[in-house]
Design an enzyme around this catalytic site. Structure first.
Site, PDB file in Angstrom:
ATOM      1  N   HIS A  20       8.500 -14.221  25.437  1.00 22.07           N
ATOM      2  CA  HIS A  20       7.869 -14.386  24.255  1.00 22.07           C
ATOM      3  C   HIS A  20       6.465 -14.683  24.446  1.00 22.07           C
ATOM      4  O   HIS A  20       5.283 -14.376  23.912  1.00 22.07           O
ATOM      5  CB  HIS A  20       8.655 -15.111  23.148  1.00 22.07           C
ATOM      6  N   TYR A  42       1.567 -14.065  23.965  1.00 24.51           N
ATOM      7  CA  TYR A  42       0.282 -15.075  23.535  1.00 24.51           C
ATOM      8  C   TYR A  42      -0.632 -15.146  24.723  1.00 24.51           C
ATOM      9  O   TYR A  42      -1.619 -15.329  24.251  1.00 24.51           O
ATOM     10  CB  TYR A  42       0.828 -16.304  23.136  1.00 24.51           C
ATOM     11  N   HIS A  69       6.317  -1.613  16.547  1.00 28.73           N
ATOM     12  CA  HIS A  69       5.806  -2.971  16.358  1.00 28.73           C
ATOM     13  C   HIS A  69       4.583  -3.051  17.355  1.00 28.73           C
ATOM     14  O   HIS A  69       3.357  -3.495  17.165  1.00 28.73           O
ATOM     15  CB  HIS A  69       6.669  -3.618  16.311  1.00 28.73           C
ATOM     16  N   PHE A  70       5.057  -3.081  18.702  1.00 33.07           N
ATOM     17  CA  PHE A  70       4.062  -3.745  19.721  1.00 33.07           C
ATOM     18  C   PHE A  70       3.004  -2.562  20.275  1.00 33.07           C
ATOM     19  O   PHE A  70       2.082  -3.225  20.824  1.00 33.07           O
ATOM     20  CB  PHE A  70       4.870  -4.270  20.915  1.00 33.07           C
ATOM     21  N   HIS A  71       2.980  -1.518  19.908  1.00 37.81           N
ATOM     22  CA  HIS A  71       1.882  -0.639  20.049  1.00 37.81           C
ATOM     23  C   HIS A  71       0.749  -1.012  18.954  1.00 37.81           C
ATOM     24  O   HIS A  71      -0.337  -0.812  19.369  1.00 37.81           O
ATOM     25  CB  HIS A  71       2.060   0.729  20.022  1.00 37.81           C
ATOM     26  N   ARG A  73      15.302   2.917  21.516  1.00 40.68           N
ATOM     27  CA  ARG A  73      14.279   3.016  22.312  1.00 40.68           C
ATOM     28  C   ARG A  73      14.642   3.338  23.892  1.00 40.68           C
ATOM     29  O   ARG A  73      15.936   3.168  24.099  1.00 40.68           O
ATOM     30  CB  ARG A  73      13.699   1.684  22.233  1.00 40.68           C
ATOM     31  N   ARG A  74      13.768   3.218  24.760  1.00 35.85           N
ATOM     32  CA  ARG A  74      13.833   3.380  26.371  1.00 35.85           C
ATOM     33  C   ARG A  74      14.647   4.642  26.377  1.00 35.85           C
ATOM     34  O   ARG A  74      15.748   4.350  27.201  1.00 35.85           O
ATOM     35  CB  ARG A  74      14.542   2.191  26.912  1.00 35.85           C
TER      36      ARG A  74
HETATM   37  C1  HEM Z   1      -1.507   7.002  24.944  1.00 39.61           C
HETATM   38  C2  HEM Z   1      -1.251   5.969  24.712  1.00 39.61           C
HETATM   39  C3  HEM Z   1       0.295   5.409  24.680  1.00 39.61           C
HETATM   40  C4  HEM Z   1       1.243   6.222  24.206  1.00 39.61           C
HETATM   41  C5  HEM Z   1       1.263   7.662  23.920  1.00 39.61           C
HETATM   42  C6  HEM Z   1       2.558   5.122  24.523  1.00 39.61           C
HETATM   43  C7  HEM Z   1       3.623   5.752  24.115  1.00 39.61           C
HETATM   44  C8  HEM Z   1       4.758   4.951  24.353  1.00 39.61           C
HETATM   45  C9  HEM Z   1       6.225   5.624  23.899  1.00 39.61           C
HETATM   46  C10 HEM Z   1       6.460   6.652  23.253  1.00 39.61           C
HETATM   47  C11 HEM Z   1       7.271   4.479  24.242  1.00 39.61           C
HETATM   48  C12 HEM Z   1       8.517   4.416  24.134  1.00 39.61           C
HETATM   49  C13 HEM Z   1       9.383   4.858  25.092  1.00 39.61           C
HETATM   50  C14 HEM Z   1      10.787   4.755  24.928  1.00 39.61           C
HETATM   51  O1  HEM Z   1      11.321   3.931  24.328  1.00 39.61           O
HETATM   52  O2  HEM Z   1      11.684   5.615  25.425  1.00 39.61           O
HETATM   53  C15 HEM Z   1       6.343   3.489  25.178  1.00 39.61           C
HETATM   54  C16 HEM Z   1       6.634   2.160  25.339  1.00 39.61           C
HETATM   55  C17 HEM Z   1       5.935   1.324  25.801  1.00 39.61           C
HETATM   56  N1  HEM Z   1       4.654   0.943  25.587  1.00 39.61           N
HETATM   57 FE1  HEM Z   1       3.305   2.763  25.418  1.00 39.61          FE
HETATM   58  N2  HEM Z   1       2.028   4.146  24.825  1.00 39.61           N
HETATM   59  C18 HEM Z   1       0.584   4.178  25.063  1.00 39.61           C
HETATM   60  C19 HEM Z   1      -0.092   3.100  25.391  1.00 39.61           C
HETATM   61  C20 HEM Z   1       0.296   1.979  25.743  1.00 39.61           C
HETATM   62  C21 HEM Z   1      -0.520   0.801  25.812  1.00 39.61           C
HETATM   63  C22 HEM Z   1      -2.017   0.536  25.707  1.00 39.61           C
HETATM   64  C23 HEM Z   1       0.498  -0.445  26.054  1.00 39.61           C
HETATM   65  C24 HEM Z   1       0.078  -1.797  26.285  1.00 39.61           C
HETATM   66  C25 HEM Z   1      -1.142  -2.220  26.620  1.00 39.61           C
HETATM   67  C26 HEM Z   1       1.592   0.071  25.993  1.00 39.61           C
HETATM   68  C27 HEM Z   1       2.787  -0.724  26.067  1.00 39.61           C
HETATM   69  C28 HEM Z   1       4.289  -0.103  26.033  1.00 39.61           C
HETATM   70  C29 HEM Z   1       5.205  -0.870  26.575  1.00 39.61           C
HETATM   71  C30 HEM Z   1       5.421  -2.645  26.874  1.00 39.61           C
HETATM   72  C31 HEM Z   1       6.357  -0.163  26.334  1.00 39.61           C
HETATM   73  C32 HEM Z   1       7.715  -0.286  26.332  1.00 39.61           C
HETATM   74  C33 HEM Z   1       8.421  -0.126  27.777  1.00 39.61           C
HETATM   75  C34 HEM Z   1       9.810  -0.028  27.950  1.00 39.61           C
HETATM   76  O3  HEM Z   1      10.518   0.054  27.097  1.00 39.61           O
HETATM   77  O4  HEM Z   1      10.216  -0.428  29.154  1.00 39.61           O
HETATM   78  N3  HEM Z   1       1.719   1.406  25.761  1.00 39.61           N
HETATM   79  N4  HEM Z   1       4.906   3.753  24.893  1.00 39.61           N
END
Ligand code: HEM
Ligand SMILES: [Cu+2]
Ligand SMILES: [Cu+2]
Lengths: 545, 168
Positions: free
Chosen positions: A221, A225, A372-374, A435-436
């Site tokens: 968490h 921050y 939320h976190f995006h 998710r995931r």
């Molecule tokens: C074009 C830009 C982006 C797209 C289209 C995108 C799309 C996604 C999607 C669809 C997921 C969900 C995948 C799932 O739950 O199966 C995801 C997970 C995630 N994204 Fe992004 N994302 C983008 C950029 C970013 C950026 C800039 C960050 C952080 C700086 C970020 C951090 C994360 C994190 C931490 C997860 C979780 C991964 C996990 O569950 O292991 N994403 N993203």
């Protein structure tokens, strides 16, 4: 004279910045693939990835472990030197921080690319990655500890030369950020060093997955921050200057950061509301405390808006909201940070839902959470860092920003994209979409998820285009920009100086750390002691991908 | 510390708001009947075949309208993969994982819990509407994660079935 002394450090700062941006470049491409996959377009296969999950591991690790840590290390090193008007205390440490980061990225990257460590960025055991994956992550964390040490030594050296004076604001805030991070990172560091590495090497046969989760979220968490506060440093102490305004209060800013120092760590169980191995009482305590960390963010909201409003009105803005239009929206650095703030506001609201005790039960581990976190890390933090890069890269390279208009467009594309994307993910999550999950191959897709998946794909594509516009500006600046410029760090003038407040807010850091340690002992101590009386080292490592 | 007047007001409003949330959490926790999953005990994931109740996964009636479901999660299935209960039942799931982390989510209910090897998860929910429900694994558990689910058939009671038949 300073510039000369800073130069050797700046070289490493710039290279570390390149690592950060290269990481997020690849990370964002993975994100784009993930989004398209929701419309059955499988680019992972086209580009030879082993699976959706290999891409998702890269996405999480590169975006939120590598990009953030590397960027913050570079940025706050740069800020500390300018704030104190002296080079870092140790050139060796500046070099070491870069070398460790580089090594870490190479090791972890290699083990993700060869598909031996498809464990996602949370690497929950008993999924077992290659030992070098964990070693790589350890190096990334070690690099951040070296940055911490170097900043602390530099501040101390400054204090020795300026007895009785208050440490300048930006250096003080940088130090608080790293102090918080160092304490918070002890959780994940002990998880990886004590539990996972010996286990992945086969020295111990079984590990305790519940204990590993608790240690992970001790850090997990607070880490958000750690990502957010450098953006706040920019919003408080730089953005006002960029828009032609002032920072309202030096001591209040310090107090806000000190509150984050206190409350970021002792709330980790709110990520484990539905874990079987954590008694309900502890979940309740952390749930209640979680609201305490909203407070400093609300003060930030007020202070930043007030300072922006002053600028807008000074430029002739009228009416309740008219001043907003008068802000310098043609400056890509300003636009990125303003839009980051807007995205973050909505993220904060969805965060309240997420954190709330009972609603969490509906949305935990659904696509609500990435929705939320995006908005928070993916927009509030990410766009702010891009905004900072828009002046920091010219400052470090001496090259004028190439096509700043495209820079402005990039942030708008991102904000529009992420609004659609997150709306989709949040709506899907409320309908129980997990998710995931490799959605195109899922065997249980509900009808209610169709439109959310479409919005994810469309929004994700716009985000991708926004990010690529940023990288175009970046590469253009590095390779096509002929014009030389001298850009310096924006530093806002302050209305209420630090001397106006009691030294407890400006000096006595040790006291705050002591309170934090007590808080941690109260919120984790008894649980940990009772847990260790009956741990569950029952799980052998598995490779199931 | 000198603080600007509007800011002071804003700070008090923020504090008040947080106080309200804070109290709401405590009320929900102690009086609202909101119950987060509590620890269900420890178990050796390699000995499930000889550890009651996991040696006999399945549905048991434990009272009037009360059912207990004992379940094992493993890559990439829930055992049993199909459950039938009458509408209006209150069902307590007792679940554990045989291998890696899994998740347990029944969309449109409050059933949402993590499955951690070594720990028993417990979650109770009530099925008031007949129809097919799904249990979905919502934690990444390997290459087959997206195929891991089970079905719950909530069946109308005999009298309801009759009533419906007469309508038709
Ligand atoms: C074009 C830009 C982006 C797209 C289209 C995108 C799309 C996604 C999607 C669809 C997921 C969900 C995948 C799932 O739950 O199966 C995801 C997970 C995630 N994204 Fe992004 N994302 C983008 C950029 C970013 C950026 C800039 C960050 C952080 C700086 C970020 C951090 C994360 C994190 C931490 C997860 C979780 C991964 C996990 O569950 O292991 N994403 N993203
Ligand atoms: Cu599973
Ligand atoms: Cu799964």
């Amino acid at each position: 004279m300073h510039a000369q002394q800073f130069r050797p450090h700046d070289r490493f700062v710039l290279w570390q910045l390149y690592i950060a941006l290269a990481a997020v470049f690849l990370g964002v491409i993975m994100g784009f693939f993930q989004a398209l996959e929701r419309m059955n377009i499988d680019l992972f296969k086209v580009f030879g990835f082993a699976s959706y999950y290999q891409g998702l591991t890269l996405h999480g690790v590169l975006n939120v472990l590598v990009f953030t840590t590397a960027f913050i290390g570079a940025f706050l090193t740069y800020v500390t030197m300018r704030s104190l008007g002296r080079p870092m205390a140790s050139y060796r440490l500046t070099a070491l921080q870069f070398v460790l980061m580089m090594l870490g990225v190479v090791l972890a990257g290699w083990k993700m690319l060869d598909n031996s460590s498809t464990v996602l960025f949370t690497f929950y055991p008993p999924l077992q990655a290659h030992p070098l994956f964990y070693v790589g992550l350890v190096f990334v964390v070690l690099s951040s500890w070296v940055t911490f040490l170097n900043i602390a030594l530099t501040v101390r050296a400054w204090q020795r030369d300026h007895p009785g004076e208050t440490v300048p604001l930006q250096a003080f805030l940088s130090l608080v950020v790293y102090l918080m991070w160092f304490i918070a990172s002890l959780g994940v560091a002990s998880e990886v060093l004590v539990l996972l590495i010996p286990w992945s090497l086969g020295w111990v046969e079984r590990t305790d997955p519940q204990l590993a989760r608790t240690l992970f979220w001790f850090t997990g968490h607070a880490i958000v921050y750690f990502w957010l506060l450098p953006a706040y440093i920019s919003w408080y102490t730089m953005l006002p200057k960029q828009v032609g305004s002032k920072l309202l209060s030096d001591p209040l800013t310090r107090l806000v950061f000190l509150m984050f120092l206190l409350f970021s760590v002792p709330v980790g169980f709110h990520h484990q509301f539905v874990d079987p191995g954590v008694p309900v009482m502890w979940k309740t305590i952390h749930a209640a405390l979680t609201y305490a960390v909203f407070f400093p963010s609300m003060i930030t909201f007020f202070s930043v808006i007030a300072s922006l409003e002053m600028a807008g009105r000074a430029r002739g803005g009228q009416g309740l909201f008219g001043w907003i239009l008068k802000l310098p929206w043609n400056d890509p650095s300003v636009t990125a940070q303003l839009l980051a703030g807007i995205g973050f506001m909505f993220g904060g609201i969805s965060g309240l839902i997420n954190a709330s005790y009972n609603l969490n039960q509906v949305v935990h581990n659904t696509s609500f959470v990435p929705g939320h976190f995006h908005l928070t890390v993916g927009t509030g933090v990410f766009l702010s860092y891009l905004g900072i890069s828009y002046w920091l890269i010219p400052a470090l390279t001496g090259r004028k920003l190439w096509q700043p208009r495209l820079g402005v467009v990039s942030s708008w594309l991102w904000l529009i994209g992420v609004s659609i994307f997150s709306r989709g993910q949040i709506a899907g999550g409320l309908e129980g979409m997990p998710r995931r999950t490799w959605m195109a191959a899922a065997t249980y897709v509900l009808d209610a998820w169709r439109i959310p998946n479409m919005m994810t794909a469309v929004g994700g594509t716009l985000m991708f285009l926004g990010a690529m516009s940023f990288f175009t500006v970046l590469l253009g600046t590095l390779f096509l920009s002929r014009e030389r410029v001298t850009v310096t760090m924006p530093v806002a003038d302050i209305i209420t100086p630090p001397e106006a407040a009691s030294p407890i807010f400006t000096r006595q850091l040790g006291l705050w750390v002591a309170v934090l340690v007590v808080l941690i002992m109260i919120t984790y101590g008894p649980y940990m002691i009772s847990y260790f009386s009956n741990p569950a080292f029952v799980a052998r490592g598995l490779r199931v991908w | 510390m000198p603080i600007e007047r509007f800011e002071k007001v804003f700070i008090w409003i923020s504090l008040l708001l947080l106080e309200v949330f804070f109290v709401a959490v405590l009320v929900a926790a102690f009086f609202g009947g909101i119950q987060l999953p509590a620890p269900g005990g420890l178990v050796d994931p390699e000995q499930l075949a000889n550890t009651p109740p996991f040696d006999q996964p399945g549905v048991r009636q434990v009272g009037d309208g009360q059912y207990e479901v004992v379940m094992i999660a493993q890559t990439w299935q829930f055992i049993p993969g199909e459950i039938r209960v009458p509408v209006g039942s209150t069902v307590t799931f007792r679940i554990t994982s045989r291998d890696v982390l899994h998740g347990f989510l029944i969309p449109n209910t409050n059933a949402n819990v993590m499955l951690v090897p070594g720990q028993v998860s417990e979650v109770t929910t009530r099925f008031d509407k007949p129809g097919e429900y799904r249990i979905i694994c919502h934690e990444y558990c390997g290459i087959g994660h997206q195929t891991m689910f089970a079905r719950i058939f909530v069946e109308p009671t005999a009298s309801e079935t009759q009533a419906r038949a007469q309508e038709e």
